[in-house]
Design a protein around this motif. Sequence first.
Motif, PDB file in Angstrom:
ATOM      1  N   LEU A  59      -6.981   2.900   2.788  1.00 26.00           N
ATOM      2  CA  LEU A  59      -5.982   3.765   2.151  1.00 26.00           C
ATOM      3  C   LEU A  59      -4.807   2.885   1.740  1.00 26.00           C
ATOM      4  O   LEU A  59      -3.930   2.581   2.550  1.00 26.00           O
ATOM      5  CB  LEU A  59      -5.533   4.866   3.114  1.00 26.00           C
ATOM      6  N   ARG A  60      -4.818   2.462   0.487  1.00 25.97           N
ATOM      7  CA  ARG A  60      -3.831   1.463   0.051  1.00 25.97           C
ATOM      8  C   ARG A  60      -2.403   1.988   0.152  1.00 25.97           C
ATOM      9  O   ARG A  60      -1.505   1.280   0.612  1.00 25.97           O
ATOM     10  CB  ARG A  60      -4.136   1.032  -1.384  1.00 25.97           C
ATOM     11  N   ARG A  61      -2.164   3.214  -0.281  1.00 29.53           N
ATOM     12  CA  ARG A  61      -0.789   3.732  -0.252  1.00 29.53           C
ATOM     13  C   ARG A  61      -0.256   3.838   1.165  1.00 29.53           C
ATOM     14  O   ARG A  61       0.935   3.610   1.415  1.00 29.53           O
ATOM     15  CB  ARG A  61      -0.737   5.092  -0.944  1.00 29.53           C
ATOM     16  N   ALA A  62      -1.126   4.172   2.092  1.00 29.13           N
ATOM     17  CA  ALA A  62      -0.694   4.305   3.485  1.00 29.13           C
ATOM     18  C   ALA A  62      -0.673   2.966   4.207  1.00 29.13           C
ATOM     19  O   ALA A  62      -0.094   2.841   5.290  1.00 29.13           O
ATOM     20  CB  ALA A  62      -1.607   5.279   4.223  1.00 29.13           C
ATOM     21  N   GLY A  63      -1.335   1.962   3.630  1.00 29.97           N
ATOM     22  CA  GLY A  63      -1.405   0.667   4.286  1.00 29.97           C
ATOM     23  C   GLY A  63      -2.223   0.697   5.554  1.00 29.97           C
ATOM     24  O   GLY A  63      -1.942  -0.031   6.516  1.00 29.97           O
ATOM     25  N   GLY A  79      -6.293  12.505  -2.738  1.00 31.81           N
ATOM     26  CA  GLY A  79      -6.054  11.378  -3.625  1.00 31.81           C
ATOM     27  C   GLY A  79      -6.936  11.397  -4.855  1.00 31.81           C
ATOM     28  O   GLY A  79      -6.793  12.259  -5.726  1.00 31.81           O
ATOM     29  N   PRO A 274       6.053  -5.865   0.744  1.00 30.56           N
ATOM     30  CA  PRO A 274       5.320  -4.590   0.732  1.00 30.56           C
ATOM     31  C   PRO A 274       4.434  -4.456   1.964  1.00 30.56           C
ATOM     32  O   PRO A 274       4.110  -5.455   2.625  1.00 30.56           O
ATOM     33  CB  PRO A 274       4.474  -4.691  -0.541  1.00 30.56           C
ATOM     34  N   ILE A 277      -2.166  -4.505   2.696  1.00 27.51           N
ATOM     35  CA  ILE A 277      -3.174  -3.800   1.890  1.00 27.51           C
ATOM     36  C   ILE A 277      -4.502  -3.829   2.643  1.00 27.51           C
ATOM     37  O   ILE A 277      -5.058  -4.901   2.904  1.00 27.51           O
ATOM     38  CB  ILE A 277      -3.342  -4.474   0.519  1.00 27.51           C
TER      39      ILE A 277
END
Length: 297
Positions: A59-63, A79, A274, A277
């Motif tokens: 889950l890229r947005r959540a890391g 998503g 950031p 990932i």
Amino acid sequence: MFRLFRLVPLLLLPLLAHAKSDTEAAATLFQHDQTLGQQNLSPEAAMDALLADAVMVPLRRAGSFAKSKSEAMQALMAGPLAEGRSIRWQPVRVGVSADGKRGFTAGYQTITKSDGTDARGKYLAYWQRQKDGWAAFAYRMIPAPADAPLLQRLPDFSAPAVALDGASASLRLASLRAAEQAFSDRAQVVGLGPAFTEFGRDDALNLGGPANVEIVVGAKAIGTLVGGGEPATGSSVYWAADAAVDVADSGDLGVTFGFIRIHPGAEGDVSKIPPPIPFFTVWARTDAAQGWRYIAE
């Protein structure tokens, strides 16, 4: 000498039996994935049929990773599948381990939205064969341009004829985890693109980005893709298999889960970095001396 010639076919029988069972396992997995994809199910029903209970989805947005079917379905439905009325897909690549218990597929998706329009995508799945059949233990999907892909079938991964070694499960896992670490370490020296070229197989695939219509094939092409905008030497990122690792008992196919991290800028302000990932990479080896090389990501 005559007796020796008579023995040769008998000595080859185990290898021929393996080749047949390996081919059958690959065909079975490809057919399973293809059949699911042709049913044009609702996204929720499709994911429920596809994913293993302990599936891991980045889950890229959540890391982070979803680490169960319920978590993965919740994230996917909120998503990339949020507006989907139905989903269908077609695999173009399959590979199965020598023991027939691990495999991977990759291909193209079409998501029909509630307004009747279609959105295209690409996917990669790493499978485990369980008592009731194949189930995806790792899954990733990304959007693709509206242009229709060629759907050209890519060569299957051919597992070695025999188990590569008699190492314990812990040693097999450690060897793959070390390969991922060596991959990252090498990128810090020669650059990201060259490292991807060096550590990938000639038949490796990469889903590419949202701007890539087709799946990218070949370590050299992948190296060019990921090396764009990178410094000539060194790497802007580093990574490790610090989430999970799985390897087939036959020692020839496995998957790593981990996080890609961005190096601090010249000012060293970590507050501006950031979040990590999440990623997973499928690895293969056909020769224990040659070592692991990534085959799909």
